[in-house]
Design an enzyme around this catalytic site. Structure first.
Site, mmCIF file in Angstrom:
data_model
loop_
_atom_site.group_PDB
_atom_site.id
_atom_site.type_symbol
_atom_site.label_atom_id
_atom_site.label_comp_id
_atom_site.label_asym_id
_atom_site.label_seq_id
_atom_site.Cartn_x
_atom_site.Cartn_y
_atom_site.Cartn_z
ATOM 1 C CB ILE A 1 77.597 90.490 -42.513
ATOM 2 C CG1 ILE A 1 76.741 89.972 -43.679
ATOM 3 C CG2 ILE A 1 77.515 92.012 -42.389
ATOM 4 C CD1 ILE A 1 75.343 90.524 -43.747
ATOM 5 C CG ASP B 1 86.637 80.325 -35.080
ATOM 6 O OD1 ASP B 1 87.363 81.134 -35.691
ATOM 7 O OD2 ASP B 1 86.274 80.503 -33.906
ATOM 8 C CG ASN C 1 84.501 87.143 -41.224
ATOM 9 O OD1 ASN C 1 84.190 86.026 -41.630
ATOM 10 N ND2 ASN C 1 84.881 87.335 -39.966
HETATM 11 C C1 FPP Z 1 87.953 81.651 -39.244
HETATM 12 O O1 FPP Z 1 89.264 81.693 -38.770
HETATM 13 C C2 FPP Z 1 87.840 81.459 -40.660
HETATM 14 C C3 FPP Z 1 87.418 82.410 -41.565
HETATM 15 C C4 FPP Z 1 87.092 83.786 -41.195
HETATM 16 C C5 FPP Z 1 87.268 82.127 -42.976
HETATM 17 C C6 FPP Z 1 87.200 80.709 -43.418
HETATM 18 C C7 FPP Z 1 87.991 80.637 -44.645
HETATM 19 C C8 FPP Z 1 88.626 79.548 -45.126
HETATM 20 C C9 FPP Z 1 88.504 78.233 -44.515
HETATM 21 C C10 FPP Z 1 89.549 79.641 -46.306
HETATM 22 C C11 FPP Z 1 88.945 79.858 -47.631
HETATM 23 C C12 FPP Z 1 87.526 79.465 -47.793
HETATM 24 C C13 FPP Z 1 87.048 78.682 -48.759
HETATM 25 C C14 FPP Z 1 85.622 78.362 -48.829
HETATM 26 C C15 FPP Z 1 87.925 78.086 -49.770
HETATM 27 P P1 FPP Z 1 89.702 82.961 -37.936
HETATM 28 O O2 FPP Z 1 90.513 83.820 -38.828
HETATM 29 O O3 FPP Z 1 88.517 83.634 -37.331
HETATM 30 O O4 FPP Z 1 90.567 82.284 -36.837
HETATM 31 P P2 FPP Z 1 90.863 82.844 -35.378
HETATM 32 O O5 FPP Z 1 89.549 82.913 -34.649
HETATM 33 O O6 FPP Z 1 91.784 81.814 -34.802
HETATM 34 O O7 FPP Z 1 91.520 84.188 -35.544
#
Ligand code: FPP
Length: 260
Positions: free
Chosen positions: A66, A20, A68
């Site tokens: 899900i 996260d 997301n």
């Molecule tokens: C959370 O950050 C992260 C995700 C929703 C996706 C995780 C994805 C990756 C690490 C990149 C690609 C994945 C792979 C397996 C190569 P957030 O967007 O919720 O952050 P925030 O809470 O600060 O907004």
């Protein structure tokens, strides 16, 4: 990497990670959320490689929940693109390092090209024995439980199970992780104190490690800190200290813990 202090004989067998903070990382730098996810991809590579080097058997990564799917279309599209790119680029590396890739979650919602690429990588790495990376994609813990209930209910209806025979083992065998042991350590980055619908059934006795570090900054040194903290924990699985190590506990003075 200096691994001083790490006891290689007491590593977690299964590490699960809620990745996260990509968005916040980007916002702090005035960059796009996609740039945050791109940086997050590099952290994925770092923890996969370090886990493999250390000999951790299972690494579960919560890559897309899900929930997301409800994010802005552009962001979902960018995340799917990054994921596909990751699979294409990393497949040869996984092959070389003996890494098997599995995915859990509702694959039916993934775009066709991601599904194809995922299928190819899963197939190509299926015989690898060094480590298993479990990618949670379009996954949610509650959805996993709902599907487990349905599977068992169908088997009861067909007559292959009697209702009273259903026990914890039956449930574990029908959630998506199946024969994979429950996580020993669950890491969450960016400081939120919640599980966000990741593994639910599987984390009954998992040690939780929550760090304020944002996922794009979570690299080898941070991972090492999490593993060292795990090794400082005393896992009692609901037992007392005395039951776990009677001789050692009897030399302790007065302290008695009999709560979970
Ligand atoms: C959370 O950050 C992260 C995700 C929703 C996706 C995780 C994805 C990756 C690490 C990149 C690609 C994945 C792979 C397996 C190569 P957030 O967007 O919720 O952050 P925030 O809470 O600060 O907004």
């Amino acid at each position: 990497m200096n691994l001083r202090g790490l006891d290689k004989s007491r590593l977690p067998k299964h590490v699960a990670i809620i990745m996260d903070g990509n968005g916040r990382w980007a916002k702090l730098r005035g960059r796009s959320r996609t740039e945050g996810h791109r940086r997050g991809k590099a952290s994925v590579r770092a923890v996969v490689e370090m886990s493999r080097k250390l000999g951790i058997s299972y690494l579960s990564l919560y890559a897309f929940s899900i929930e997301n799917w409800l994010r802005p279309k552009d962001e979902v599209h960018a995340l799917m693109g990054l994921l596909e790119h990751y699979l294409v680029v990393e497949q040869p590396r996984m092959m070389r390092h003996g890494i098997r890739l599995l995915s859990i979650g509702d694959r039916t919602r993934l775009p066709a090209s991601v599904l194809r690429t995922l299928g190819k990588t899963v197939k190509a790495t299926s015989e690898k024995k060094g480590m298993t990376v479990l990618l949670a994609l379009s996954y949610s813990g509650r959805d996993d439980i709902v599907r487990m209930v349905r599977k068992i209910a169908h088997k009861v209806k067909e007559g292959s199970y009697a209702v009273d025979e259903i026990d914890e083992e039956t449930v574990s065998a029908h959630v998506e992780t199946q024969s994979i042991p429950d996580p020993d350590l669950l890491i969450r980055t960016s400081g939120e104190m919640r599980i966000s619908n990741f593994f639910l059934w599987q984390i009954a006795y998992t040690e939780l490690y929550i760090t304020p570090t944002l996922w794009p900054d979570f690299r080898e040194a941070e991972y090492l800190q999490a593993l060292l903290e795990f090794q400082r924990r005393r896992r009692r699985f609901g037992l007392t200290d005395e039951q776990l190590a009677p001789a050692a506990a009897s030399t302790e003075t007065g302290e008695h813990q009999d709560h979970p």
